[in-house]
Write an enzyme that holds these catalytic residues in place. Structure first.
Site, PDB file in Angstrom:
ATOM      1  N   GLU A  47      45.074  34.093  46.968  1.00  0.00           N
ATOM      2  CA  GLU A  47      44.230  33.014  46.453  1.00  0.00           C
ATOM      3  C   GLU A  47      43.051  33.605  45.689  1.00  0.00           C
ATOM      4  OE1 GLU A  47      40.962  29.721  47.947  1.00  0.00           O
ATOM      5  OE2 GLU A  47      42.493  30.358  49.383  1.00  0.00           O
ATOM      6  N   ARG A  51      35.411  31.394  41.206  1.00  0.00           N
ATOM      7  CA  ARG A  51      33.970  31.515  41.433  1.00  0.00           C
ATOM      8  C   ARG A  51      33.321  32.558  40.530  1.00  0.00           C
ATOM      9  NH1 ARG A  51      33.730  31.747  48.076  1.00  0.00           N
ATOM     10  NH2 ARG A  51      35.286  30.121  48.461  1.00  0.00           N
ATOM     11  N   THR A  74      39.211  27.147  44.982  1.00  0.00           N
ATOM     12  CA  THR A  74      37.997  26.468  44.525  1.00  0.00           C
ATOM     13  C   THR A  74      38.291  25.543  43.349  1.00  0.00           C
ATOM     14  OG1 THR A  74      36.907  28.596  45.027  1.00  0.00           O
ATOM     15  CG2 THR A  74      35.503  26.826  44.301  1.00  0.00           C
ATOM     16  N   LYS A 134      44.319  22.336  54.067  1.00  0.00           N
ATOM     17  CA  LYS A 134      43.396  23.419  54.388  1.00  0.00           C
ATOM     18  C   LYS A 134      42.294  22.863  55.294  1.00  0.00           C
ATOM     19  CE  LYS A 134      39.788  26.037  51.936  1.00  0.00           C
ATOM     20  NZ  LYS A 134      39.349  26.519  50.609  1.00  0.00           N
TER      21      LYS A 134
END
Length: 212
Positions: A47, A51, A74, A134
């Protein structure tokens, strides 16, 4: 892509290994080597969080590594979804879930691991058809005991807890019937990435891959 299809695809990703590395990478130049180190250690699902300015380039580079399955974390907006898919991401992860984000992932055929922190959020996603979610932020929301408690009345949903998960507490989550895998950043710590200690990262990945 339907929510049911997305959850089936997300489950396959989660079952590849007990840990999904959560990666914050600033330099796309080291992305392929980092991915190779993690895959060599037995962690193929990666993953890459959106960011950093380099994140999409990092996804492009990691997507070329044999044996790796690269996703984008994200995800916050429809544009994030479109950009991640174009960069080569084959799954997505979000800290929470909005209708616009879910719509975008379904429209772009990007399997999503949507974030939920409460029973109500998990129920809302389940109502839409998402059976793989999640749990975030895991430790701040009560850790493994909280996730176990949520699972009692909602056994249909399986989770990937992320946020504060470490080598020490990962087994607490992995021992739960409603946990498929965990997400963690400890397998690629900044100090090892900065000095490009790929052997050290492979060793951490192998240690994580042996968890059950």
């Amino acid at each position: 892509m339907t929510p049911q299809e997305a959850s089936a695809a997300a489950a396959k990703v989660c079952l590849m290994a007990p840990v999904v590395p959560v990666l914050v990478v600033d330099d796309a130049g080291i992305a392929a080597a980092l991915a190779q180190a993690l895959v060599a250690g037995g962690l193929p699902a990666l993953e890459v969080t959106l960011r950093t300015p380099a994140a999409l380039d990092v996804i492009r580079e990691m997507a070329t590594v044999p044996g790796g399955v690269v996703g984008a974390g994200t995800l916050l907006t429809p544009k994030d979804v479109e950009d991640a898919k174009a960069a080569g991401a084959t799954f997505g992860v979000s800290p929470g879930a909005t209708d616009r984000l879910l719509d975008a992932c379904e429209a772009n055929d990007l399997p999503l691991l949507p974030g939920a922190a409460t029973a109500s959020e998990a129920m809302r996603l389940l109502e839409r058809g998402y059976t793989v979610q999640k749990f975030f932020p895991a430790e701040a929301n009560g850790g493994a005991p909280a996730l176990k408690a949520i699972g009692a009345p909602i056994p249909q949903v399986k989770f990937c807890p992320t946020g504060g998960v470490t080598l020490k507490n990962a087994p607490d989550y992995l021992g739960l019937s409603n946990t498929l895998c965990v997400g963690g950043s400890w397998v690629a710590p900044k100090n090892l990435v900065d000095v490009q200690d790929w052997a050290g990262i492979t060793a951490l990945a192998a240690e994580a891959a042996a968890l059950s």
